[in-house]
Design an enzyme around this catalytic site. Sequence first.
Site, PDB file in Angstrom:
ATOM      1  CB  THR A  10      -0.958  -0.005   1.213  1.00  0.00           C
ATOM      2  OG1 THR A  10      -1.867  -1.087   1.041  1.00  0.00           O
ATOM      3  CG2 THR A  10      -1.740   1.287   1.319  1.00  0.00           C
ATOM      4  CB  SER A  52       1.453  -8.234   0.708  1.00  0.00           C
ATOM      5  OG  SER A  52       0.282  -8.026   1.449  1.00  0.00           O
ATOM      6  CB  THR A  81      -0.074  -4.318   6.137  1.00  0.00           C
ATOM      7  OG1 THR A  81      -1.325  -4.104   5.490  1.00  0.00           O
ATOM      8  CG2 THR A  81       0.715  -3.021   6.206  1.00  0.00           C
ATOM      9  CG  ASP A  82      -3.700  -7.556   3.670  1.00  0.00           C
ATOM     10  OD1 ASP A  82      -4.260  -7.427   4.774  1.00  0.00           O
ATOM     11  OD2 ASP A  82      -4.017  -6.902   2.664  1.00  0.00           O
TER      12      ASP A  82
END
Length: 160
Positions: A10, A52, A81-82
């Site tokens: 992101t 990700s 971040t995932d």
Amino acid sequence: MIQIFITGGTLDKRYNELNGELDFPETQLPAMLKQARCTAEIDLQLLMLKDSLEMTDKDREDIKQSCIASNAQQIIITHGTDTMVATAKHLAESIKDKTIVLVGAMVPYTIKQSDTLFNLGCAITAVQLMPAGVYITMNGKVFDWDKVVKDKQHGEFKVI
């Protein structure tokens, strides 16, 4: 010297005005470092620009091999971040002699109120201060890779 491997996520997405989606036309890292007035010696290397959730085991292996091949002892990886924790685990299984910090953002750099510069600054500081190991830095905190989870309900990372 700090090596930054760019993988997407992101923090590097940009709003595409034509289709209303977030995409990766190019990395924003040089602009971020300039805006932050960062004077640390940093080498940027673009590995990929991916969300990700689209990362594969081969992508994680490529990141790991890049870390192993790097002469730098201090490495930052920009990452979505995932699946950040999954990549951190893959790195920690075989890299013990370098300090590696994964960093991401909840809001892209190009969007107002982004957390990108703050998170990147934390990662640059953390990689210089932490001992060898694999870490995640988000929300002003540095986490051991195996003691953190993304709380999707609150949009932050927490110790487990």
